[in-house]
Design a protein around this motif. Structure first.
Motif, PDB file in Angstrom:
ATOM      1  N   GLU A 201       0.806  -1.223   0.000  1.00 52.40           N
ATOM      2  CA  GLU A 201       0.000   0.000   0.000  1.00 52.40           C
ATOM      3  C   GLU A 201       0.837   1.270   0.000  1.00 52.40           C
ATOM      4  O   GLU A 201       0.466   2.264  -0.613  1.00 52.40           O
ATOM      5  N   LEU A 206      -4.622   0.167   5.516  1.00 55.02           N
ATOM      6  CA  LEU A 206      -4.829  -1.252   5.806  1.00 55.02           C
ATOM      7  C   LEU A 206      -4.216  -1.624   7.150  1.00 55.02           C
ATOM      8  O   LEU A 206      -4.793  -2.410   7.918  1.00 55.02           O
ATOM      9  N   VAL A 211      -6.021  -5.101   8.375  1.00 57.04           N
ATOM     10  CA  VAL A 211      -6.526  -5.872   7.234  1.00 57.04           C
ATOM     11  C   VAL A 211      -5.350  -6.209   6.319  1.00 57.04           C
ATOM     12  O   VAL A 211      -4.552  -5.321   5.992  1.00 57.04           O
ATOM     13  N   GLY A 214      -6.345  -5.149   0.282  1.00 59.39           N
ATOM     14  CA  GLY A 214      -7.433  -4.269  -0.123  1.00 59.39           C
ATOM     15  C   GLY A 214      -7.509  -4.173  -1.630  1.00 59.39           C
ATOM     16  O   GLY A 214      -6.571  -4.541  -2.344  1.00 59.39           O
ATOM     17  N   VAL A 360     -13.280  -7.111   1.456  1.00 54.92           N
ATOM     18  CA  VAL A 360     -12.070  -6.421   1.911  1.00 54.92           C
ATOM     19  C   VAL A 360     -12.231  -4.931   1.615  1.00 54.92           C
ATOM     20  O   VAL A 360     -13.059  -4.540   0.791  1.00 54.92           O
ATOM     21  N   ARG A 386      -1.024  -4.977   2.887  1.00 52.41           N
ATOM     22  CA  ARG A 386      -0.726  -4.176   4.075  1.00 52.41           C
ATOM     23  C   ARG A 386       0.774  -3.890   4.206  1.00 52.41           C
ATOM     24  O   ARG A 386       1.612  -4.766   4.016  1.00 52.41           O
ATOM     25  N   ASP A 403       0.705 -11.861   4.559  1.00 51.74           N
ATOM     26  CA  ASP A 403      -0.152 -10.887   3.873  1.00 51.74           C
ATOM     27  C   ASP A 403       0.122 -10.880   2.370  1.00 51.74           C
ATOM     28  O   ASP A 403      -0.803 -10.813   1.554  1.00 51.74           O
TER      29      ASP A 403
END
Length: 421
Positions: A201, A206, A211, A214, A360, A386, A403
């Motif tokens: 990201e 996130l 999370v 995304g 998500v 993330r 992740d």
């Protein structure tokens, strides 16, 4: 994001993806977790050849084109159909992290290798691409490889030089490319049908939401300006404050004004940065006569960005008049926000529901990526992974391998929907 989903449920090979990310991070390694792989450097070439080996191991037809892009192709059942491109970049900032770009390239490679191992056959050709010089830090102009294959290079780009005076042309030659044959590497119009990119990201949304992945809705349109202010030098000990034509004081006030304009709506994703400033004569006891600095203004809402721009220009004029300095402003980049294709996002939403049992987050991208260039010729989609504390372009950049694998799984299921089902 509370879910029972774990890496043991993955279709993609979590261990293989982690191992490759760790091996690639050793090339150009700085400190414990940092990476320096400037485009077209010996470290970049070493990394490209390493990923090329992995592409060939996966059964892809590979090539390095004359822009320096690494391309792995898997021919589909109907090669005349517009192709799906999946990938990102593996060049880095001079003081960068291990995951910026690389998760998108190695994640894409893991997707096609898993598809092959599962006996799937794409209806249309898939290409995994590690684009050359996304970062733009060596020659002060990024997205070179992706713009190259789209025939979007600007005049004089091959003659740009780095801090050591090496031109991009000569760097390409040293890399093994032929800059006199670039046209042969340009893709025919309509050849690329879609582009999907996975990326960390590089922001905190996130991570703050706890999370892992995304879905990106679009990329902000950047406005890049170079501002030069001209004042008058004088002795720092003798010129009264009211007589001064201090270019640096004016630059500082413009910087604060820009920050205030970008912060007017705390709910808006507007961001603005003065990231580079040069002061002349840059002496302790001389009033600054000339200052050159950059402005980076971004927003997913083009009208809001234009409103800020329309306020900024007269504010600069007013500040310059107040401090008795003059200004020149050069527009370096002016891009519109680019929105992701609904059809691709819908497949991502369905895949996320199937994988995680729930939706998500959907979020915009402030940084631009190879996808922003691709969006000018085809539909595109992006997946974010993330990034701890949102730190990027820094050796402290960090992402959990679990992740990244979850992002790769979402990418896998989305690609299968786009080219198999």
């Amino acid at each position: 994001m509370k879910t029972a989903f774990s890496v043991s449920s993955l279709t993609v090979n979590h261990q293989r993806l982690q191992s490759r990310l760790e091996q690639l991070a050793e090339i150009g390694k700085i400190g414990e977790t940092g990476v320096c792989r400037l485009t077209l450097s010996k470290e970049d070439k070493q990394a490209v050849l390493k990923v090329k080996d992995w592409m060939e191991e996966a059964g892809l037809d590979t090539r390095i084109d004359d822009f320096g892009n690494l391309i792995g192709q898997w021919e589909g059942e109907e090669d005349t159909l517009p192709i799906l491109v999946v990938g990102s970049h593996i060049d880095s900032q001079p003081y960068g992290g291990r995951f910026d770009g690389t998760v998108g390239v190695l994640g894409a490679l893991e997707v096609v290798q898993t598809m092959k191992e599962k006996g799937l056959t794409p209806k249309r050709t898939i290409e995994v691409i590690a684009f050359s010089d996304e970062e733009g830090c060596r020659f002060d102009k990024g997205l070179f490889g992706v713009r190259g294959i789209l025939n979007q290079l600007e005049e004089g780009e091959l003659e740009r030089v780095d801090s050591d005076g090496v031109s991009r042309r000569n760097a390409l030659i040293e890399f093994g490319c032929n800059p006199d044959q670039l046209e042969a590497s340009v893709y025919p119009e309509g050849r690329i049908g879609e582009f999907i990119e996975m990326h960390i990201e590089q922001g905190p949304i996130l991570d703050r939401g706890n999370v892992p992945v995304g879905i990106v809705t679009g990329i902000s349109g950047p406005l890049w300006l170079t501002v030069e202010l001209q004042g008058f030098a004088g002795h720092a000990g003798s010129v009264p404050m009211s007589y001064r034509q201090d270019a640096l004081v004016a630059a500082a006030e413009i910087t604060l004004t820009l920050n205030e304009l970008a912060s007017m709506d705390p709910e808006a994703p507007t961001v603005a940065t003065v990231g580079k400033m040069e002061v002349f004569p840059n002496s302790r006891n001389i009033i600054p006569e000339r200052v050159r600095f950059t402005i980076d203004l971004r927003d997913i809402d083009l009208e809001r960005r234009k409103d800020i721009e329309a306020t900024l220009y007269p504010a600069i004029d007013h500040i310059c008049e107040k401090h008795q300095v003059t200004s020149t402003i050069r527009v370096d980049t002016e891009s519109e926000p680019r929105y992701c294709a609904e059809a691709i996002m819908d497949d991502m939403r369905k895949s996320a529901q199937e994988i995680f049992g729930q939706a998500v987050p959907e979020l915009m991208s402030g940084p631009f990526h190879d996808a922003i260039a691709m969006s000018t010729v085809c539909d595109y989609g992006m997946i974010f992974v993330r990034c701890k504390d949102g730190i990027s372009h820094n050796p402290k950049e960090s992402a959990e391998f679990e992740d990244i694998s979850k992002g790769a799984e979402l990418l896998y299921q989305t690609v299968v929907k786009r080219v198999v089902e």
